[in-house]
Design an enzyme around this catalytic site. Sequence first.
Site, PDB file in Angstrom:
ATOM      1  N   GLU A  71       0.812  -1.175  -0.057  1.00 36.65           N
ATOM      2  CA  GLU A  71      -0.038   0.165  -0.060  1.00 36.65           C
ATOM      3  C   GLU A  71       0.884   1.169   0.050  1.00 36.65           C
ATOM      4  O   GLU A  71       2.105   1.244   0.437  1.00 36.65           O
ATOM      5  CB  GLU A  71      -0.811  -0.123   1.365  1.00 36.65           C
ATOM      6  N   LYS A 112      10.866   3.252   2.386  1.00 39.68           N
ATOM      7  CA  LYS A 112      10.783   4.879   1.922  1.00 39.68           C
ATOM      8  C   LYS A 112      11.603   4.957   0.815  1.00 39.68           C
ATOM      9  O   LYS A 112      12.395   4.272   0.125  1.00 39.68           O
ATOM     10  CB  LYS A 112      11.797   5.544   3.305  1.00 39.68           C
ATOM     11  N   ASP A 143       1.497  10.137   4.287  1.00 41.80           N
ATOM     12  CA  ASP A 143       2.251  11.044   5.283  1.00 41.80           C
ATOM     13  C   ASP A 143       1.341  11.769   6.184  1.00 41.80           C
ATOM     14  O   ASP A 143       0.944  13.066   5.590  1.00 41.80           O
ATOM     15  CB  ASP A 143       3.413  11.800   4.613  1.00 41.80           C
ATOM     16  N   CYS A 198      27.944  38.451 -26.622  1.00 45.72           N
ATOM     17  CA  CYS A 198      28.166  37.785 -25.376  1.00 45.72           C
ATOM     18  C   CYS A 198      28.369  36.303 -25.896  1.00 45.72           C
ATOM     19  O   CYS A 198      27.638  35.652 -26.287  1.00 45.72           O
ATOM     20  CB  CYS A 198      27.436  37.858 -24.363  1.00 45.72           C
ATOM     21  N   TYR A 252      -6.045   1.658   7.397  1.00 50.52           N
ATOM     22  CA  TYR A 252      -5.221   0.602   7.119  1.00 50.52           C
ATOM     23  C   TYR A 252      -5.043  -0.831   7.914  1.00 50.52           C
ATOM     24  O   TYR A 252      -4.373  -1.750   7.678  1.00 50.52           O
ATOM     25  CB  TYR A 252      -3.742   1.179   6.789  1.00 50.52           C
ATOM     26  N   CYS A 297      22.834  40.396 -19.384  1.00 51.67           N
ATOM     27  CA  CYS A 297      23.931  41.021 -19.994  1.00 51.67           C
ATOM     28  C   CYS A 297      23.545  41.857 -21.215  1.00 51.67           C
ATOM     29  O   CYS A 297      22.712  41.187 -21.949  1.00 51.67           O
ATOM     30  CB  CYS A 297      24.986  39.695 -20.395  1.00 51.67           C
ATOM     31  N   LYS A 304       2.294   4.562   1.622  1.00 46.93           N
ATOM     32  CA  LYS A 304       2.437   5.067   3.167  1.00 46.93           C
ATOM     33  C   LYS A 304       2.135   6.598   3.094  1.00 46.93           C
ATOM     34  O   LYS A 304       2.797   7.261   2.639  1.00 46.93           O
ATOM     35  CB  LYS A 304       3.681   4.694   3.573  1.00 46.93           C
ATOM     36  N   CYS A 349      29.134  41.471 -17.098  1.00 44.42           N
ATOM     37  CA  CYS A 349      29.006  40.095 -17.662  1.00 44.42           C
ATOM     38  C   CYS A 349      30.324  39.388 -17.402  1.00 44.42           C
ATOM     39  O   CYS A 349      31.280  39.731 -17.574  1.00 44.42           O
ATOM     40  CB  CYS A 349      28.729  40.063 -19.120  1.00 44.42           C
ATOM     41  N   CYS A 387      31.556  38.451 -21.050  1.00 46.02           N
ATOM     42  CA  CYS A 387      32.179  39.145 -22.142  1.00 46.02           C
ATOM     43  C   CYS A 387      32.396  40.678 -21.599  1.00 46.02           C
ATOM     44  O   CYS A 387      32.816  41.261 -22.250  1.00 46.02           O
ATOM     45  CB  CYS A 387      30.969  39.260 -23.235  1.00 46.02           C
TER      46      CYS A 387
END
Length: 712
Positions: A123, A356, A127, A475, A239, A470, A125, A452, A455
Amino acid sequence: MTRGSPESRIQELRRLIRYHNDRYYREDAPEIPDAEYDAMFRELARMEEVHPEFFDPESPTQRVGAAPVDAFGTVVREMPMLSLQNAFGEDELREFDARIRRHLENRGYPGGGRVDPFGYTAEVKIDGLAVELTYEGGRLIRGATRGDGVRGEDVTANLKTISDIPLTIPRSSSAGPVPDVLDVRGEIFMEKNDFTGLNRGRERLGEAAFANPRNAAAGSVRQLDPRVTASRRLRLWVYGIGRIVPGTSVHPPFEPLLFATHMEELDRLAAWGFAVIRDWTRGYLPDEKRHNPADRHYLDDPLDIEGVIAFYREVEAKKDSLPYEIDGIVAKVNELGVQRELGKVARSPRWAIAAKFSPDRAETTVEEIVVSVGRTGTLTPVAILSSVTVRGVKVRRATLHNQDNVDAKDIRVGDRVVVQRAGDVIPEVVESLSAKREERGRGTPFRMPDRCPICGSPVTRVAGEAAHRCTGKNCVARRKESLRHFVSKNAMDIEGLGPKVLSTLVDEGLVAEPADLYRLNRDMLAGLARLGDKSADNLVQAVERSRTPTLGRFLFALGIPHVGEHLSGVLARRFGTIDAIRTAAPEELSAIHEVGPEVARSIREYFDSVEGNLVVDHLLEGKTVEIRPEPATEGIFAGKTFLFTGSLGLPRAKAKEIVRKGGGTVATAISRRVDYLVAGENPGSKLAKAKEMGIRVISEEEFIEGEFGGDG
Ligand code: IVH
């Protein structure tokens, strides 16, 4: 006890785990990621195993969770709510199976390790928050949290406000007699959407947001005012069963409620009106399907451990698309007789395990912050990290998005940070732990450079935008990035032109703009580092093959800001030719549903710019590329979903491409949405499942011929 001795480490771990238990269970406000907690827990369990001389019945490994908070009444159970052992990864699931078989064999259990005396159920799990609901004579009389397993908090009034929780078990039901006493165990949780909505509302009111759906659910149940609980959208899945006392008060005389298997237990709970955790497809299956037994989850059939592992993989792949959060799967021995034989160790049953998923997040250190320049000239700060594994992948770089984000999270070089990989997105730095802990002596705050880094052109920031750009039209970084986009799979699809080769081509002055790619020849390439004759030939051929793109691909390849793959297709179908698009007025563009004013502006800007026009003109000149009209969306597989299993003659990638080219979709796991399962040799468990679900199964030949049309 000396410092650094095993005993001192054991004590330290016990103290840490107790501390974090309280944060997690009592305050619903954990301070560390679950994975880190799990790691500490495992270290402690391992050390205690090696050093039984330090056994302590009060150790957190021997107990579950935390003691209840005094504000609620306490419920004391005769049958404790247990916890689960964890497995990380497939090998540990196999070890779990081997452990069980060894145990049974040693006990001389019929069949032992050889013959299969049992099967597994699996099944998801969830949380959330574990609760136990007590029914007497079919009426809900009490609901409590798990607490430390034995003593839980009485939260009856709050739980009664949750509509998934039946207040009575209907007597007339075909589910058989109602027991005198019944403890139902399950998980209260909040769906992701409801969680986001709740937090949005809280932020608007200036209240603290919940860290995750689990904390939101727990915080909502552990409320002194039931009206607060009632205002939150909480769900319950069950469950299992705790105590069950068969009735004497019913007529006809009560058949002892003896279930032989976990599945029978769940079936009975479902018949009594509880949503059972097996119905994990709920929320994305339409109602009428949910209640069809054929649509229940496929681990309705008990399986061996390899079947459990297949399920584990499948769920991990799709966990992000589920409407609620899960942190793994739970595998259980189905036969209750075998469960009894196996019994429990300390706080957990031997017959069940939580597998897990590898965490989406991990902690690491920022070693450096560098700046990368994208194809539109955007400067992105990137954190270079001490290598860390997240979801099974080594991560060394993570995006910091932009200056505002770095400022807001106060991320600095040297900081301990949390990195995240969610779905397929690029890893990102979620938060700086050092900033939160206000650690002294931190590095200086990050500042975007004025120039930049590639360049040297000035960097600007457009008002109202988060991005720095830039300004250098030429560039090199921008050029490389736009070329990389141009050749990419969904654009011009030129195979063999990886970033390294492209970079060399640009640095060597062989390529400055897209059209230059079409002037490359073997001789020019052969001398290049990293490129042998064979690769040079292949590359020339790949470039050749890309000369006749569809209009949509061509448009997408240009890399106009905001014009993605989908929009490119839309524009191509709508305007028909590149000239029509180049000359479209802004109003014509924004008349299209998908195009907003900003996008229209961006398209116009591109085609009005000298650079944009040159790129396109050079590509069209002398038929360097010949654009084909965009095909209609209706391919032969339009709207159909395919799944592959077993080994095929075709490479998988090729098979998938055929589907996509035909307008279809490829699924990664079996579900109701799959229309065709293409079964190769030695098909996996998907085949049996597909048959059971009534999904059409076709052979590879049929798939290639494409002659399986109709809905038959
Ligand atoms: S069975 C003795 N099944 O996980 C076995 N638990 O870490 C009892 N959980 O306290 C648990 N989904 O709150 C089981 N399908 C599932 C579950 C599940 C979530 C929670 C439950 C339990 C915790 C154990």
